[in-house]
Motif scaffolding. Structure first.
Motif, PDB file in Angstrom:
ATOM      1  N   VAL A 130       0.837  -1.200   0.000  1.00 53.78           N
ATOM      2  CA  VAL A 130       0.000   0.000   0.000  1.00 53.78           C
ATOM      3  C   VAL A 130       0.873   1.251   0.000  1.00 53.78           C
ATOM      4  N   GLY A 131       0.276   2.374  -0.401  1.00 54.26           N
ATOM      5  CA  GLY A 131       1.006   3.620  -0.481  1.00 54.26           C
ATOM      6  C   GLY A 131       1.303   3.985  -1.940  1.00 54.26           C
ATOM      7  N   THR A 132       2.131   4.952  -2.169  1.00 57.48           N
ATOM      8  CA  THR A 132       3.034   5.580  -1.219  1.00 57.48           C
ATOM      9  C   THR A 132       2.253   6.532  -0.300  1.00 57.48           C
ATOM     10  N   VAL A 133       2.583   6.449   1.010  1.00 51.45           N
ATOM     11  CA  VAL A 133       1.940   7.292   2.013  1.00 51.45           C
ATOM     12  C   VAL A 133       2.955   8.314   2.530  1.00 51.45           C
ATOM     13  N   THR A 134       2.445   9.482   2.900  1.00 49.47           N
ATOM     14  CA  THR A 134       3.277  10.555   3.442  1.00 49.47           C
ATOM     15  C   THR A 134       2.743  10.954   4.817  1.00 49.47           C
TER      16      THR A 134
END
Length: 342
Positions: free
Chosen positions: A89-93
């Motif tokens: 999952v992501g890309t998360v920031t």
């Protein structure tokens, strides 16, 4: 079935179609009484001999979903029911951000490719952490990778703090981490692939990682546009920082040998799909051979058939991931690859 609906899907904006399809998949999985059973019965892979243990994690099969498809961890369970052995999952920031202006995803059907300049659009790490906590409470057996990045407004000199924030908040709800410094769609991000800034980020993450009783595998996702000299640096960095492995590769900024018209090719962003297949495999082979297979590699880039997946593994990949091939070939691709790998 997919071959019948694909021409209809391809008549509409790819980003809009993406969310239309995954939302209907989730609804069918969650709401319709027999939905989950029908999805699993149609697509799930129950084939003996596919299990893999890589960087200390047991995978039910070696075919995963690449990051970018489920940016916020909203669709992990229904996507897993399609047969994937793991979901990244992501890309998360750390903070939510809208990403780049729309339109920002483009199909190149003549090349069986996509160009995207999404720009790490996501709802922030707190939202993802909460969603993944619910997934893991219900389905601890689903292997989830967390792909982490920095916010667009964060200067590169402070980037490691963004990666640390994401790492700490996701630590209890993912099985492995991926450090993304190779997307071409956040200005200046690829500068973090240079040797010294990259070592600083990875060493800081490893220090935090080993402050926990059971550290998690950390992988690095690299661009296909690196030179052999830069790949040599990557091998050295893996050895020095003792991270678990590499994901090869992200999208490319190259536009060589494309069949699409000039207007399509001129769109800014990262190119994925069949045109990146050969270079991705070259990078895998180079890393595997030059390192004497010192670390696992997840192969991604241009996998549109079982033969493509086997090629990646023959080059040195332990696992593979799909994205663009999944869009062009449909969910049946997962099972076709798995059957060919037994």
């Amino acid at each position: 079935m997919y071959r019948l609906v694909k021409p209809l899907f391809f008549k509409f904006d790819p980003e809009n179609v993406h969310y239309f399809v995954v939302k209907r998949l989730k609804w069918f999985n969650d709401i319709f009484p027999l939905g989950k059973t029908i999805i699993r019965g149609s697509f799930d892979v129950n084939i003996k001999g596919l299990e893999r243990e890589v960087f200390g994690i047991k995978f039910k099969n070696p075919v995963g979903l690449a990051a970018g498809f489920d940016k916020n961890g909203e669709y992990v369970e229904p996507l897993s029911n399609l047969g994937f052995g793991f979901i990244e999952v992501g890309t998360v920031t750390p903070m939510p951000q809208p990403g780049n202006d729309k339109p920002r995803m483009f199909r190149l059907p003549n090349d069986e490719a996509l160009i995207n300049r999404m720009g790490f659009n996501n709802k922030g790490v707190d939202v993802m952490a909460e969603r993944l906590r619910m997934v893991k409470d219900k389905h601890p057996d689903i292997v989830v990778g967390g792909n982490i990045g920095k916010n667009k407004t964060t200067p590169n000199g402070e980037a490691l703090y963004d990666y640390l924030i994401c790492f700490k908040k996701l630590f209890d709800v993912v099985d492995y981490f991926v450090v993304n410094v190779s997307s071409p769609n956040t200005p200046g991000l690829r500068e973090l692939q240079e040797k010294e800034p990259l070592k600083n980020i990875l060493n800081a993450l490893q220090t935090e990682n080993h402050s926990n009783a059971l550290p998690k595998p950390i992988l690095l996702k690299i661009a296909p546009d690196l030179t052999n000299s830069q790949l040599d640096d990557i091998i050295e960095i893996v050895a020095e920082t003792k991270i678990a492995g590499i994901i090869a590769t992200n999208t490319t900024i190259s536009r060589e040998d494309l069949l699409s018209d000039e207007k399509e090719i001129a769109e800014a962003g990262g190119l994925s799909g069949k045109p990146v297949k050969s270079r991705s495999t070259e990078v895998i082979k180079y890393l595997a051979e030059k390192s004497n297979r010192a670390f696992p590699i997840i192969g991604v880039g241009g996998i549109h058939s079982a033969a493509d997946a086997k090629e990646k593994m023959a080059a040195g990949a332990s696992l593979v991931q799909l994205y663009t091939g999944f869009i062009y070939e449909g969910p049946g691709l997962i099972k076709r690859i798995c059957k060919a790998l037994v």
